[in-house]
Design a protein around this motif. Structure first.
Motif, PDB file in Angstrom:
ATOM      1  N   PRO A  56      -8.230   0.204   9.673  1.00 24.51           N
ATOM      2  CA  PRO A  56      -7.084   0.853   9.036  1.00 24.51           C
ATOM      3  C   PRO A  56      -7.469   2.194   8.418  1.00 24.51           C
ATOM      4  O   PRO A  56      -8.583   2.376   7.934  1.00 24.51           O
ATOM      5  CB  PRO A  56      -6.663  -0.143   7.957  1.00 24.51           C
TER       6      PRO A  56
ATOM      7  N   LYS B 188     -10.678   6.356   4.675  1.00 22.60           N
ATOM      8  CA  LYS B 188     -11.004   5.140   5.407  1.00 22.60           C
ATOM      9  C   LYS B 188     -10.998   3.965   4.423  1.00 22.60           C
ATOM     10  O   LYS B 188     -11.391   4.114   3.267  1.00 22.60           O
ATOM     11  CB  LYS B 188     -12.376   5.266   6.064  1.00 22.60           C
ATOM     12  N   VAL B 189     -10.548   2.824   4.887  1.00 26.99           N
ATOM     13  CA  VAL B 189     -10.539   1.635   4.035  1.00 26.99           C
ATOM     14  C   VAL B 189     -11.927   1.011   4.110  1.00 26.99           C
ATOM     15  O   VAL B 189     -12.203   0.149   4.947  1.00 26.99           O
ATOM     16  CB  VAL B 189      -9.446   0.648   4.467  1.00 26.99           C
TER      17      VAL B 189
ATOM     18  N   TYR C  24      -6.316  11.652   3.285  1.00 23.19           N
ATOM     19  CA  TYR C  24      -6.517  10.367   3.954  1.00 23.19           C
ATOM     20  C   TYR C  24      -7.812   9.743   3.445  1.00 23.19           C
ATOM     21  O   TYR C  24      -8.636  10.391   2.787  1.00 23.19           O
ATOM     22  CB  TYR C  24      -6.603  10.552   5.471  1.00 23.19           C
TER      23      TYR C  24
ATOM     24  N   ALA D 259      -1.842   2.030   4.515  1.00 20.60           N
ATOM     25  CA  ALA D 259      -3.000   1.802   5.379  1.00 20.60           C
ATOM     26  C   ALA D 259      -2.486   1.314   6.723  1.00 20.60           C
ATOM     27  O   ALA D 259      -1.937   0.210   6.825  1.00 20.60           O
ATOM     28  CB  ALA D 259      -3.948   0.785   4.756  1.00 20.60           C
TER      29      ALA D 259
ATOM     30  N   SER E 251      -9.794   5.124  15.013  1.00 16.90           N
ATOM     31  CA  SER E 251      -9.807   5.613  13.634  1.00 16.90           C
ATOM     32  C   SER E 251     -10.577   6.919  13.480  1.00 16.90           C
ATOM     33  O   SER E 251     -10.172   7.806  12.714  1.00 16.90           O
ATOM     34  CB  SER E 251     -10.397   4.549  12.695  1.00 16.90           C
TER      35      SER E 251
ATOM     36  N   ASN F 116       0.814  -1.214   0.000  1.00 12.64           N
ATOM     37  CA  ASN F 116       0.000   0.000   0.000  1.00 12.64           C
ATOM     38  C   ASN F 116       0.849   1.267   0.000  1.00 12.64           C
ATOM     39  O   ASN F 116       0.303   2.367   0.062  1.00 12.64           O
ATOM     40  CB  ASN F 116      -0.916   0.013   1.236  1.00 12.64           C
TER      41      ASN F 116
ATOM     42  N   MET G 202      -6.022   4.912   5.583  1.00  9.55           N
ATOM     43  CA  MET G 202      -5.065   5.135   4.498  1.00  9.55           C
ATOM     44  C   MET G 202      -4.656   6.597   4.483  1.00  9.55           C
ATOM     45  O   MET G 202      -5.503   7.491   4.452  1.00  9.55           O
ATOM     46  CB  MET G 202      -5.696   4.759   3.149  1.00  9.55           C
TER      47      MET G 202
END
Length: 290
Positions: A128, A199-200, A197, A120, A183, A110, A130
């Motif tokens: 996670p 969010k995964v 950024y 991530a 998170s 990643n 990113m």
């Protein structure tokens, strides 16, 4: 003024022109798989049919270019798009790096070879986040956002090249830091600092995403028999045009007669295509009912 567009795996000419192709095989042949995945693991394909779509997009762009020229000059073109060419184009820095210095790029997971931290990183709640700290100014903003002035002051981490050369160390620093935050807290800090950024998200989260809802990305497609589906709509919005939310999805050959009547005698069109369309309709009824 005719524009003819051919999209194939390897192009209309050359030693591979007759080779069959699917998305996965083009990802492999083009080198995209060789740089996808984590270091030390087997090459993997992208999780979506990127070669199919990039080939189609390049075909669309080439067709529009040729149509504009045909309108202006009266001369048409044969547009020849290769899925492999499209994938090689997408390799951008990886291929350029090899062509310039002969170094074959490796898998970076990643991350990204030219800067760090990019990746991530798992937070305390197991989610996670990113991040892409791809410039020196973003590095300074990132250090402030996570209350690490010592990182910002470290001259050995001041530039993209320095951080890239110590990528494993930087990744470990950030991973350890993120493990102390939930998170949502980190996402808030990233947003306040104007960091890049994401969010995964899984697809359930994407379907419920507030930006997706605001842009009305999901639309309805209905067949003549009443069967309907919710699908992703066109990603292109234009001023002065309302987002189309209801689409007519039609079976194969549904508009054949309508289109061909623009260029041929109606009786002749029916003579040629009625038997074909009858077979298509029977096949559809056998497979799908109505």
């Amino acid at each position: 003024k005719i524009v003819l567009t051919s999209i194939s795996g390897y192009g209309q000419e050359g030693p591979y022109a007759s080779h069959g192709a699917f998305d996965q095989t083009i990802q492999a042949e083009s080198g995209v798989m060789s740089v996808t995945g984590f270091p030390g693991t087997d090459p993997v394909k992208c999780g979506v049919p990127i070669a199919d779509y990039c080939g189609g997009l390049c075909g669309c762009i080439g067709t529009l270019m040729a149509m504009l020229e045909a309108q202006r000059t009266g001369h048409g073109r044969h547009v020849d798009v290769s899925m492999m060419d499209a994938m090689i184009f997408c390799l951008e820095n990886s291929m350029t790096t090899y062509l310039r210095n002969g170094v074959i790029p490796e898998q970076t997971g990643n991350g990204y070879a030219s800067s760090a931290p990019i990746g991530a990183y798992k937070c305390r709640d197991g989610v996670p986040l990113m991040i892409s700290v791809s410039t020196d100014s973003l590095w300074q903003s990132f250090c402030r956002a996570v209350d690490r002035p010592d990182w910002a002051a470290d001259e050995s981490l001041a530039t993209m090249t320095q951080r890239a050369n110590r990528r494993a160390e930087v990744d470990a620093m950030v991973a350890e830091l993120f493990s102390h935050y939930d998170s949502e807290e980190l996402a808030r800090r990233m947003q306040e600092a104007k960091m890049v950024y994401g969010k995964v998200n899984n697809l359930a989260a994407v379907a419920e995403h507030p930006q997706v809802a605001f842009r009305k990305t999901m639309v309805n497609a209905s067949y003549p028999n009443g069967v309907s589906f919710t699908v992703p709509g066109s990603p292109i919005l234009m001023s002065g045009m309302e987002r189309q939310m209801e689409y007519e999805a039609v079976p194969l050959g549904y508009n054949t007669i309508e289109v061909l009547k623009e260029v041929a005698d109606e009786d002749k069109v029916h003579e040629i295509f009625d038997p074909v369309l009858k077979n298509v309709e029977e096949t559809i009824k056998t497979r799908y009912g109505k």
